[in-house]
Structures are given as C-alpha cells and as structure tokens.
Design a protein around this motif. Sequence first.
Motif, PDB file in Angstrom:
ATOM      1  N   LYS A 185       0.426  -1.101  -0.476  1.00 55.88           N
ATOM      2  CA  LYS A 185       0.020  -0.319  -0.034  1.00 55.88           C
ATOM      3  C   LYS A 185       1.034   1.206   0.031  1.00 55.88           C
ATOM      4  N   VAL A 186       0.984   2.595  -0.567  1.00 55.69           N
ATOM      5  CA  VAL A 186       1.305   3.849  -1.092  1.00 55.69           C
ATOM      6  C   VAL A 186       0.678   5.313  -0.590  1.00 55.69           C
ATOM      7  N   LEU A 187       1.630   5.576  -0.272  1.00 47.78           N
ATOM      8  CA  LEU A 187       0.909   6.990  -0.633  1.00 47.78           C
ATOM      9  C   LEU A 187       1.825   7.635  -1.257  1.00 47.78           C
ATOM     10  N   VAL A 188       0.940   8.701  -2.051  1.00 48.69           N
ATOM     11  CA  VAL A 188       2.155   9.646  -2.917  1.00 48.69           C
ATOM     12  C   VAL A 188       1.902  10.932  -2.385  1.00 48.69           C
ATOM     13  N   VAL A 202       5.724   5.247   1.588  1.00 48.15           N
ATOM     14  CA  VAL A 202       5.196   7.010   1.418  1.00 48.15           C
ATOM     15  C   VAL A 202       6.084   7.750   0.498  1.00 48.15           C
ATOM     16  N   ILE A 203       5.594   8.220  -0.547  1.00 43.44           N
ATOM     17  CA  ILE A 203       6.211   9.104  -1.911  1.00 43.44           C
ATOM     18  C   ILE A 203       6.687  10.340  -1.549  1.00 43.44           C
ATOM     19  N   GLU A 204       7.138  10.963  -1.017  1.00 46.92           N
ATOM     20  CA  GLU A 204       6.868  12.714  -1.044  1.00 46.92           C
ATOM     21  C   GLU A 204       7.592  13.713  -2.273  1.00 46.92           C
ATOM     22  N   CYS A 205       6.851  13.760  -3.064  1.00 50.62           N
ATOM     23  CA  CYS A 205       7.202  14.548  -4.017  1.00 50.62           C
ATOM     24  C   CYS A 205       6.636  16.193  -3.882  1.00 50.62           C
ATOM     25  N   CYS A 206       6.257  16.578  -3.166  1.00 54.24           N
ATOM     26  CA  CYS A 206       6.691  18.345  -3.310  1.00 54.24           C
ATOM     27  C   CYS A 206       7.571  19.216  -2.829  1.00 54.24           C
ATOM     28  N   GLY A 207       8.418  18.181  -2.341  1.00 54.36           N
ATOM     29  CA  GLY A 207       9.632  19.334  -1.783  1.00 54.36           C
ATOM     30  C   GLY A 207       9.724  19.528  -0.983  1.00 54.36           C
ATOM     31  N   VAL A 223       8.767   2.602   4.182  1.00 55.48           N
ATOM     32  CA  VAL A 223      10.051   3.462   3.551  1.00 55.48           C
ATOM     33  C   VAL A 223       9.140   4.674   3.252  1.00 55.48           C
ATOM     34  N   VAL A 224      10.076   5.593   4.040  1.00 61.20           N
ATOM     35  CA  VAL A 224       9.907   7.245   3.234  1.00 61.20           C
ATOM     36  C   VAL A 224      10.585   7.211   2.354  1.00 61.20           C
ATOM     37  N   MET A 225      10.471   8.282   1.262  1.00 58.47           N
ATOM     38  CA  MET A 225      10.448   8.843   0.261  1.00 58.47           C
ATOM     39  C   MET A 225      10.613   9.540  -0.106  1.00 58.47           C
ATOM     40  N   MET A 226      11.887  10.685   0.495  1.00 65.59           N
ATOM     41  CA  MET A 226      12.050  11.675  -0.130  1.00 65.59           C
ATOM     42  C   MET A 226      12.730  12.280  -1.185  1.00 65.59           C
ATOM     43  N   LEU A 245      10.793   2.662  10.604  1.00 65.43           N
ATOM     44  CA  LEU A 245      11.323   3.192   9.074  1.00 65.43           C
ATOM     45  C   LEU A 245      12.389   3.233   8.598  1.00 65.43           C
ATOM     46  N   THR A 246      12.170   3.409   7.105  1.00 64.02           N
ATOM     47  CA  THR A 246      13.671   3.428   6.659  1.00 64.02           C
ATOM     48  C   THR A 246      13.467   4.953   5.477  1.00 64.02           C
ATOM     49  N   LEU A 247      14.455   6.160   5.778  1.00 62.11           N
ATOM     50  CA  LEU A 247      14.510   7.089   5.676  1.00 62.11           C
ATOM     51  C   LEU A 247      15.037   7.085   3.705  1.00 62.11           C
ATOM     52  N   ARG A 248      14.776   7.099   3.117  1.00 60.89           N
ATOM     53  CA  ARG A 248      15.413   7.294   1.664  1.00 60.89           C
ATOM     54  C   ARG A 248      15.091   8.608   0.972  1.00 60.89           C
ATOM     55  N   SER A 249      16.632   9.189   0.494  1.00 61.08           N
ATOM     56  CA  SER A 249      16.047  10.321  -0.887  1.00 61.08           C
ATOM     57  C   SER A 249      16.387   9.458  -2.257  1.00 61.08           C
ATOM     58  N   SER A 250      16.397  10.408  -3.328  1.00 60.22           N
ATOM     59  CA  SER A 250      16.574   9.734  -4.725  1.00 60.22           C
ATOM     60  C   SER A 250      17.133  11.148  -5.688  1.00 60.22           C
TER      61      SER A 250
END
Length: 343
Positions: A169-172, A238-243, A260-263, A285-290
């Motif tokens: 289950k994913v939240l964008v 959870v994928i954060e796309c607003c910055g 996984v929280v993707m910043m 939680l696993t905090l990640r960035s790309s």
Amino acid sequence: MKKLMKAAVFYGKHDIRVESIPVPEVRKDEVLVKVAYCGVCGTDVHIYEGDKGCVEVHPPIVLGHEFAGEIVAVGENVRNRKVGDRVNVDPNVLCEACPACLAAKGHFCEHMTGIGTMVNGGFAEYVAVPAKQTHLVSAGTDLKAAAMTEPLACCLHGIDMCEIKAGAKVLVIGGGMIGLLMLQLARLSGSSFVAVSEPVESKRAQAEKLGADLCLDPSSMPAEEFEAECKKYNFDCVIECCGLVKTIEQAVRVAGQKAVVMMFGLTKPDAAISLKPYDVFSKELTLRSSYINPYTQARALSLIESGRVDVTSMQSEPIGLEKLFLVLSDEKERVKGKFVVQL
C-alpha cells in the motif's frame, strides 16, 4: 558570420531573457540537436529563484535539461548516430573514470557535466551534446512525450529505492507531474492500493484517471484529522513529491510500520525538517532520498514507447520561449500542469 538561434538565457535570479545567440559548433564526439520540446522542471524554478539545484549554476547559461529533438549535424568521430535521427538526451555527462563512476555510482561523478545546468541546454533552438548522451526515439513516439524521458528516469531511480513489494500500500504526497508519474510506477511495481494526497481538485481528478485508488484533499480538514485518516491504511511506502518541509514531516508521521519514506521532492538548500527519532524507531521506518537519474534513461524511454506510463495527459498546451519567464515566475501558472516549451 555565425548562424544565430533563439534561446532563453538565464542571467541570475529572476532574470531570463530570450535572445539571439550563435548556434553551437559541433565537436568531434558530439551531435547537434534541433530541439523540438523542452520540459520546464521544478529544478529550473529553483534556479530561477536563485537557489542551487542539483549542482551550482553559473550564469549566463541556457537552462533546460528535459528535451528531445532531431539530429541535424554529427561530429567526425560519431558512428552510431546520423542526421535525421530522433533522440532524447540524458543531461548528466559522466567522466566514467572517477571512483564514483568506476563503482557504478555515476550520479555522484566527481567531474559530471550537467547539460542545461552547467553548460547550455534545451531552452534553445539547437544544442550540441555528446553523442553518447542521446537515446534513439522510435518513429511512432511523439517527441513531446520523449522529452519527458528524463523526469521519468529520475522517478524510476526513486521508485527502485522504495522497494515496493507485490500487494504493498503506497501513499504519494503531491499530484503534480512527478507525483502522477510515481503513482503509475507504484502501480507497475505491484502495489495493491495507491493513494494520492493533493489539494488541487484538477490534479486529484487526473490522479483518479491514472489509476489512484484513493485521492485525499489535505486542505479539506485539520492536519490532525487528515493524518489520522492516512494512518488507518498503514502505508508500506510514502513518496513525498512536493519538496516542502511540512509534507516531508507529514510523510514520516503518516507512514506505517516498517515503511519506506521516500523524500523525493527537491527542497531549498537550507531547508531543515523537524524529526522525532522515536517516531522512526517505533515504526522501524526507512528514510530514503533520490538524486537524479543514474542508468535509468533507457528504461524510462521504453516505458514511454510501450505506453505503459502516460507522460502527456498532465501536460498543458506547449508554450513558446517568450512565455517561459511567466511559468518560472508565477506559481499560479504552474498549477495548470506540466509545461513544455515548443521550439
């Protein structure tokens, strides 16, 4: 006398001008691309506002790193490209010899050259690029779609690190161009449920068309109620796309157990978030960035050419170079959708 072309030249904060400049000369290993379309990226907005993007920008420079077009000239050493080829361009030129490159961490190349950030890019009628940076675009693919290969490639790198498993289950958070791409990639990755948080109604509607199982309006209720609603789903990613600081902090709060929280969204360089380590600890939680798009450009183009990912329905009508400054300077304009400059 050198042939001239039209280009949008960035001179510094809030200063971009459409001018006539010389058409670039093609070096031995380069090709000259007649640009058809160039996307306006959030990074371009950051640079226009005087912030650092992924790299330092030294004006004057022609911005634009999301572009596609047709090759009109080739350097004498180029063998695998010819005049008439339709291509998109990977804007990150690696040295291929530094420790990072040799360790397959090319996006941390010590001598990287960024087309459209460090050297002249795609907000111009023509741009000279190394032939190795070009990817052939099939005859049946619209160049306007092909110009979106770079942002999709960045999203692919991010989604790879989200480690989405079948049934997850994913939240964008954020329903702009990037959020809508992440929505589609999350579905392709096997998620069973994808929710999108977005305050703009038109963007929520677009997310529904692209397959969102749930669209949430964070502005419709107090933040505490909104976050309580999100927590019911125990999101695996959870994928954060607003910055934005507030949405990054929110992403940590609403993430489920072992999530996984993707910043992913790009913040201002001096932005700082408030984080309670206990929140991370108690949910494991696993905090990640790309960071940019290492080795994903070809995969992104394949997804576009196959039709598996829609990169055009969220675009506004193409604009001319003369309107570029308006899009860069007016947030209300950018709400209308992903802008692409037509050359």
